[in-house]
Design a protein around this motif. Structure first.
Motif, PDB file in Angstrom:
ATOM      1  N   TYR A  79       0.841  -1.193   0.000  1.00  0.00           N
ATOM      2  CA  TYR A  79       0.000   0.000   0.000  1.00  0.00           C
ATOM      3  C   TYR A  79       0.876   1.243   0.000  1.00  0.00           C
ATOM      4  N   MET A  80       0.266   2.355  -0.401  1.00  0.00           N
ATOM      5  CA  MET A  80       0.970   3.638  -0.383  1.00  0.00           C
ATOM      6  C   MET A  80       0.778   4.254   0.999  1.00  0.00           C
ATOM      7  N   ASN A  81       1.875   4.673   1.595  1.00  0.00           N
ATOM      8  CA  ASN A  81       1.828   5.432   2.829  1.00  0.00           C
ATOM      9  C   ASN A  81       2.067   6.895   2.463  1.00  0.00           C
ATOM     10  N   LEU A  82       1.031   7.693   2.573  1.00  0.00           N
ATOM     11  CA  LEU A  82       1.151   9.118   2.279  1.00  0.00           C
ATOM     12  C   LEU A  82       1.886   9.761   3.440  1.00  0.00           C
ATOM     13  N   GLN A 102      -5.790  12.715  -6.161  1.00  0.00           N
ATOM     14  CA  GLN A 102      -6.252  11.927  -7.307  1.00  0.00           C
ATOM     15  C   GLN A 102      -5.081  11.316  -8.059  1.00  0.00           C
ATOM     16  N   ARG A 103      -3.987  12.068  -8.191  1.00  0.00           N
ATOM     17  CA  ARG A 103      -2.804  11.524  -8.878  1.00  0.00           C
ATOM     18  C   ARG A 103      -2.184  10.391  -8.067  1.00  0.00           C
ATOM     19  N   ALA A 104      -2.153  10.524  -6.745  1.00  0.00           N
ATOM     20  CA  ALA A 104      -1.643   9.436  -5.898  1.00  0.00           C
ATOM     21  C   ALA A 104      -2.492   8.184  -6.085  1.00  0.00           C
ATOM     22  N   LYS A 105      -3.795   8.357  -6.149  1.00  0.00           N
ATOM     23  CA  LYS A 105      -4.696   7.228  -6.375  1.00  0.00           C
ATOM     24  C   LYS A 105      -4.428   6.578  -7.733  1.00  0.00           C
ATOM     25  N   ASP A 110      -2.349   2.168 -11.104  1.00  0.00           N
ATOM     26  CA  ASP A 110      -1.425   1.686 -12.134  1.00  0.00           C
ATOM     27  C   ASP A 110      -0.582   0.518 -11.644  1.00  0.00           C
ATOM     28  N   LYS A 111      -0.368   0.432 -10.333  1.00  0.00           N
ATOM     29  CA  LYS A 111       0.415  -0.660  -9.740  1.00  0.00           C
ATOM     30  C   LYS A 111      -0.478  -1.750  -9.147  1.00  0.00           C
ATOM     31  N   ALA A 112      -1.784  -1.679  -9.419  1.00  0.00           N
ATOM     32  CA  ALA A 112      -2.769  -2.626  -8.874  1.00  0.00           C
ATOM     33  C   ALA A 112      -2.758  -2.623  -7.344  1.00  0.00           C
ATOM     34  N   ILE A 113      -2.571  -1.455  -6.770  1.00  0.00           N
ATOM     35  CA  ILE A 113      -2.594  -1.267  -5.318  1.00  0.00           C
ATOM     36  C   ILE A 113      -3.892  -0.545  -4.984  1.00  0.00           C
ATOM     37  N   ASN A 114      -4.580  -1.028  -3.948  1.00  0.00           N
ATOM     38  CA  ASN A 114      -5.899  -0.482  -3.680  1.00  0.00           C
ATOM     39  C   ASN A 114      -6.045   0.202  -2.320  1.00  0.00           C
ATOM     40  N   MET A 115      -4.929   0.677  -1.751  1.00  0.00           N
ATOM     41  CA  MET A 115      -5.048   1.374  -0.468  1.00  0.00           C
ATOM     42  C   MET A 115      -3.964   2.435  -0.324  1.00  0.00           C
TER      43      MET A 115
END
Length: 148
Positions: A79-82, A102-105, A110-115
């Motif tokens: 997952y992405m940690n903002l 929105q760009r972070a999402k 694009d990486k098939a990451i959903n969180m």
């Protein structure tokens, strides 16, 4: 017009100034330990430790979003940690923060990451209101920090 782009090593001065901007906004300047050289070596090499997006409004730097990648063993996925979302005050009514989120999402999709996961100061009501307008869920959880 808002433009969102990936930060490059040429943006280290800009990123550092915005890090100091968010630290000043929260009255936390004394907690910023990094410097431009550390940022350059950690974020702009073959194996970057963080990513960053720069927002420009009418060709002026308006804000940034920084992130790292983590793995959740409970979810069994990355997952992405903002890390930070910051918009200079004069650009806060122009949807710059929304465009950064929105760009972070999109990067995650694009990486098939959903969180995407992040923290917010509980007294930062404007930020919480902004995040609520995105339709996100705030989970109450204690945050511990062990410095040594």
């Amino acid at each position: 017009m808002i433009k969102i782009r990936e930060a490059t090593k040429g943006d280290v001065d800009i990123l550092y100034n915005m890090i100091m901007g968010i630290a000043k906004f929260h009255d936390h300047e004394e907690f910023v330990i990094t410097d431009k050289q550390k940022m350059l070596s950690a974020g702009f090499n073959e194996n970057p430790k963080f990513g960053a997006l720069i927002a420009e409004f009418n060709d002026e730097v308006a804000g940034y979003l920084s992130y790292t990648w983590n793995y959740s063993i409970w979810n069994g996925s990355e997952y992405m940690n903002l890390d930070d979302l910051f918009v200079w005050e004069e650009y806060r009514k122009h949807k710059v923060g929304l465009n950064l989120m929105q760009r972070a999402k999109e990067i995650c999709s694009d990486k098939a990451i959903n969180m995407i996961r992040w923290e917010v100061e509980t007294d930062n009501i404007k930020a919480i209101d902004f995040y609520n307008r995105l339709g996100v869920t705030m989970k109450e959880k204690g945050l511990f920090r062990w410095d040594f």
